[in-house]
Design an enzyme around this catalytic site. Structure first.
Site, PDB file in Angstrom:
ATOM      1  N   TYR A 178      29.359  56.484  -9.997  1.00  0.00           N
ATOM      2  CA  TYR A 178      28.584  56.303  -8.768  1.00  0.00           C
ATOM      3  C   TYR A 178      27.449  57.326  -8.831  1.00  0.00           C
ATOM      4  CZ  TYR A 178      32.513  53.572  -6.853  1.00  0.00           C
ATOM      5  OH  TYR A 178      33.481  52.632  -6.631  1.00  0.00           O
TER       6      TYR A 178
HETATM    7  P1  FDA Z   1      24.166  50.538 -17.167  1.00  0.00           P
HETATM    8  O1  FDA Z   1      23.818  49.625 -18.267  1.00  0.00           O
HETATM    9  O2  FDA Z   1      23.143  50.752 -16.104  1.00  0.00           O
HETATM   10  O3  FDA Z   1      24.638  51.919 -17.783  1.00  0.00           O
HETATM   11  C1  FDA Z   1      25.127  52.989 -17.001  1.00  0.00           C
HETATM   12  C2  FDA Z   1      25.048  54.286 -17.815  1.00  0.00           C
HETATM   13  O4  FDA Z   1      25.799  54.145 -19.021  1.00  0.00           O
HETATM   14  C3  FDA Z   1      23.627  54.622 -18.265  1.00  0.00           C
HETATM   15  O5  FDA Z   1      23.519  56.026 -18.379  1.00  0.00           O
HETATM   16  C4  FDA Z   1      23.548  53.995 -19.635  1.00  0.00           C
HETATM   17  O6  FDA Z   1      22.554  54.544 -20.467  1.00  0.00           O
HETATM   18  C5  FDA Z   1      24.948  54.247 -20.173  1.00  0.00           C
HETATM   19  N1  FDA Z   1      25.346  53.205 -21.118  1.00  0.00           N
HETATM   20  C6  FDA Z   1      25.395  51.879 -20.876  1.00  0.00           C
HETATM   21  N2  FDA Z   1      25.834  51.240 -21.956  1.00  0.00           N
HETATM   22  C7  FDA Z   1      26.069  52.168 -22.907  1.00  0.00           C
HETATM   23  C8  FDA Z   1      26.514  52.091 -24.240  1.00  0.00           C
HETATM   24  N3  FDA Z   1      26.837  50.939 -24.792  1.00  0.00           N
HETATM   25  N4  FDA Z   1      26.627  53.232 -24.960  1.00  0.00           N
HETATM   26  C9  FDA Z   1      26.300  54.424 -24.393  1.00  0.00           C
HETATM   27  N5  FDA Z   1      25.875  54.553 -23.119  1.00  0.00           N
HETATM   28  C10 FDA Z   1      25.757  53.427 -22.381  1.00  0.00           C
HETATM   29  N6  FDA Z   1      32.697  51.425 -10.764  1.00  0.00           N
HETATM   30  C11 FDA Z   1      34.058  51.499 -10.743  1.00  0.00           C
HETATM   31  O7  FDA Z   1      34.641  52.423 -11.304  1.00  0.00           O
HETATM   32  N7  FDA Z   1      34.778  50.531 -10.117  1.00  0.00           N
HETATM   33  C12 FDA Z   1      34.209  49.459  -9.527  1.00  0.00           C
HETATM   34  O8  FDA Z   1      34.903  48.610  -8.972  1.00  0.00           O
HETATM   35  C13 FDA Z   1      32.781  49.354  -9.556  1.00  0.00           C
HETATM   36  N8  FDA Z   1      32.134  48.281  -8.983  1.00  0.00           N
HETATM   37  C14 FDA Z   1      30.758  48.207  -9.006  1.00  0.00           C
HETATM   38  C15 FDA Z   1      30.110  47.117  -8.427  1.00  0.00           C
HETATM   39  C16 FDA Z   1      28.721  47.046  -8.420  1.00  0.00           C
HETATM   40  C17 FDA Z   1      28.032  45.849  -7.812  1.00  0.00           C
HETATM   41  C18 FDA Z   1      27.964  48.107  -8.981  1.00  0.00           C
HETATM   42  C19 FDA Z   1      26.461  48.085  -8.938  1.00  0.00           C
HETATM   43  C20 FDA Z   1      28.614  49.176  -9.591  1.00  0.00           C
HETATM   44  C21 FDA Z   1      30.011  49.237  -9.612  1.00  0.00           C
HETATM   45  N9  FDA Z   1      30.681  50.304 -10.210  1.00  0.00           N
HETATM   46  C22 FDA Z   1      32.055  50.367 -10.185  1.00  0.00           C
HETATM   47  C23 FDA Z   1      29.938  51.360 -10.892  1.00  0.00           C
HETATM   48  C24 FDA Z   1      29.834  51.032 -12.383  1.00  0.00           C
HETATM   49  O9  FDA Z   1      31.085  51.272 -13.006  1.00  0.00           O
HETATM   50  C25 FDA Z   1      28.771  51.919 -13.035  1.00  0.00           C
HETATM   51  O10 FDA Z   1      27.538  51.716 -12.418  1.00  0.00           O
HETATM   52  C26 FDA Z   1      28.679  51.651 -14.532  1.00  0.00           C
HETATM   53  O11 FDA Z   1      28.120  52.763 -15.177  1.00  0.00           O
HETATM   54  C27 FDA Z   1      27.866  50.421 -14.817  1.00  0.00           C
HETATM   55  O12 FDA Z   1      27.878  50.094 -16.158  1.00  0.00           O
HETATM   56  P2  FDA Z   1      26.703  49.164 -16.716  1.00  0.00           P
HETATM   57  O13 FDA Z   1      26.910  49.010 -18.173  1.00  0.00           O
HETATM   58  O14 FDA Z   1      26.596  47.943 -15.878  1.00  0.00           O
HETATM   59  O15 FDA Z   1      25.439  50.053 -16.365  1.00  0.00           O
END
Ligand code: FDA
Length: 516
Positions: A455
């Protein structure tokens, strides 16, 4: 011209590849903006004033990432890795630093391979949690993976930051159930658990992947669930005794049987009859059993709530996640794999913050909070309380970088969101959430005031702009809040694997020059 140099370098590294056009979007490309916005969840970072990357690379193969890392290092371009784009502060696709940067968007690396016999899965980071749940469900209704709620959340960010959902009280975090990973490091090497070593493997399971490399794929341990689980929701307004119920919930929810997940969403609604403003609490449950077992159990443990059979539905565990996302009962299962289907909790202008609660908050504390929900800016704000306890209490704080274990009754997420036309006044809404956060100070964790990296909140502290080696003292401010004493171990790992601090952002772990 940095973008031209970058393209030149990439075309040399990728060979005489006609695929450059397929893989790389520069600002001159007509699809640049739509590709950039495609998975961005927080519209606060998709406005005309948001800094954009020199290019977006959408690799189809690990070698494309290796080439991109090589070229970015050579040309001094920062890398932002994006899996699902749900970062609350947009750190996977923009930066507040005025530096040239590039986005590696893993949208095409999203395969999910489920092995039911061994109860494991290899999943690429660009897959969403909905895609993971769906693919597992196609093969088995009695296996799943304990990750979060929000079908479009990407696995790359979610797993590397921790990840909790409706099974953490039974099985721990998503990161607790990772058994191997493949990562591309700063030298462009592909490492697995054995070759990266246990320190780095520890760091990427909760320490945020972005500080250490690019995680390509994860091997996950699947966990058993009943073919049908029970999901319920009970709504109570202040007039219906919500204050007493929320207060009482704090003494009960973290101690319930591990098979029960319980959360509360507090929001404000306006009555359609008399336009009266009401604060309400939605209590939601997921129970690994039948309605007939749950209702008497809750009559015994939490009779004040008055849960009845009509509040509950039986469904597969994967479907219960759509229910928690507020999709209607009976929505097609394919919603899980539909990246464009918007739920009430996704794709908006928002600011969020988190807290951990260790002592029950007194009723008077909640009464003061309701006052904040009556303010104009709170018209579509929500405060979400999710019970911890169970397995979370049994896992030592040092097991993964995620330290918020025994002693936490529940986690809070505060979120305020607004419409596009109100974005010009976004400070008004940001001010509201800061006031709520200040108000909550006496009631939540202290020294440090803990926060959850998934978060993400850059208001708890950031690294100095362009400080190549990072600054330990500066990073400690936010680092202790996310990781407590695990922060120091993360710094040691970073110093070992990325001493030049290539993988960096506003909240990345800094290397320590004196340790080299
Ligand atoms: P994104 O791609 O934006 O990456 C997030 C971070 O991780 C960035 O710093 C990115 O550079 C890095 N990153 C991404 N992929 C990577 C990779 N392959 N290697 C290295 N670094 C990488 N959390 C939770 O614990 N329980 C929940 O139920 C929810 N529900 C939820 C719902 C909604 C609608 C949202 C917007 C968010 C959540 N979250 C959550 C929070 C969520 O777990 C958190 O935002 C994650 O980091 C999102 O991962 P993404 O890959 O989508 O994000």
């Amino acid at each position: 011209h940095p973008a031209r140099e970058l393209l030149h370098c990439l075309s040399l590294r990728l060979g005489n590849s006609s695929s450059i056009a397929e893989l790389v979007y520069t600002r001159h490309n007509s699809s640049f903006s739509s590709v950039l916005k495609s998975s961005a969840q927080n519209f606060r970072f998709t406005t005309p004033s948001t800094p954009t990357p020199l290019a977006i690379v959408t690799p189809l193969h690990a070698s494309h990432i290796q080439a991109t890392v090589y070229c970015c290092r050579k040309l001094g371009v920062q890398v932002r890795t994006r899996s699902g784009g749900h970062d609350y502060e947009g750190l996977s696709y923009t930066t507040t630093y005025k530096v040239p940067f590039l986005v590696i968007d893993l949208v095409n690396l999203r395969s999910v391979q489920v092995n039911v016999e061994k109860a494991t899965t290899w999943v690429e980071s660009g897959a969403t949690i909905g895609e993971l749940y769906y693919e597992i469900l196609l093969k088995s209704r009695t296996l799943t993976f304990p990750a979060g709620v929000g079908h479009t959340v990407g696995l790359g960010g979610h797993l590397s930051g921790g990840g909790y959902g409706s099974l953490h009280r039974k099985y721990g975090l998503a990161a607790d159930n990772v058994i191997d990973a493949r990562l591309i490091d700063v030298k462009g090497r592909i490492l697995d658990r054995k070759s990266m070593g246990e320190d780095l493997f520890w760091a990427i399971r909760g320490g945020g992947g972005a500080s250490f490399g690019i995680v390509l794929a994860w091997k996950l341990k699947l966990v058993p669930v009943p073919a049908n689980v029970t999901a319920c929701r009970v709504t109570r307004t202040l007039e219906q005794n919500a204050t007493k119920l929320v207060h009482r919930w704090q003494y009960i929810a973290h101690k319930l049987h591990k098979d029960i997940h319980m959360g509360i969403a507090i929001s404000r609604v306006t009555s359609s009859e008399d336009e009266k403003m009401m604060v309400r609490a939605d209590f939601s449950f997921v129970f690994l059993g039948s309605i007939h077992e749950l209702v008497p159990l809750m009559e015994e443990k939490f009779p004040e709530l008055g849960l009845v059979k009509a509040d509950c539905f039986e469904m597969s565990w994967a479907e219960s996640n759509l229910y928690l996302e507020h999709f209607p009962i009976g929505v097609p299962l394919e919603t899980l794999i539909d990246r464009s289907s918007k739920s009430p909790i996704s794709k908006m202008f928002f600011k969020a913050k988190s807290d951990f609660v260790k002592q029950p908050i007194p009723e008077t504390g909640f009464e003061g909070l309701w006052g904040k929900f009556h303010e104009e800016e709170a018209k579509s704000a929500v405060m979400q309380l999710v019970a911890y306890g169970g397995k979370m209490d049994e896992i030592p704080e040092t097991e993964t970088p995620f330290p918020h274990r025994a002693g936490n009754l529940y986690i809070i997420m505060y979120l305020v969101n607004w419409e596009e036309e109100e974005n010009i006044n976004s400070e008004k809404f940001m001010g509201w959430i800061r006031r709520v956060y200040n108000y909550m100070t006496p009631f939540v964790s202290k020294s440090p005031r803990e926060a959850y990296i998934n978060y993400r909140d850059i208001e708890i502290g950031t690294n100095k702009i362009n400080n190549d080696k990072g600054s330990y003292a500066q990073a400690r401010i936010w680092g202790l809040k996310y990781f407590k004493n695990n922060f120091n171990r993360l710094v040691h790992v970073k110093t070992k694997v990325d001493p030049e601090n290539f993988f960096r952002n506003e909240q990345s772990i800094p290397p320590l020059p004196c340790l080299l």
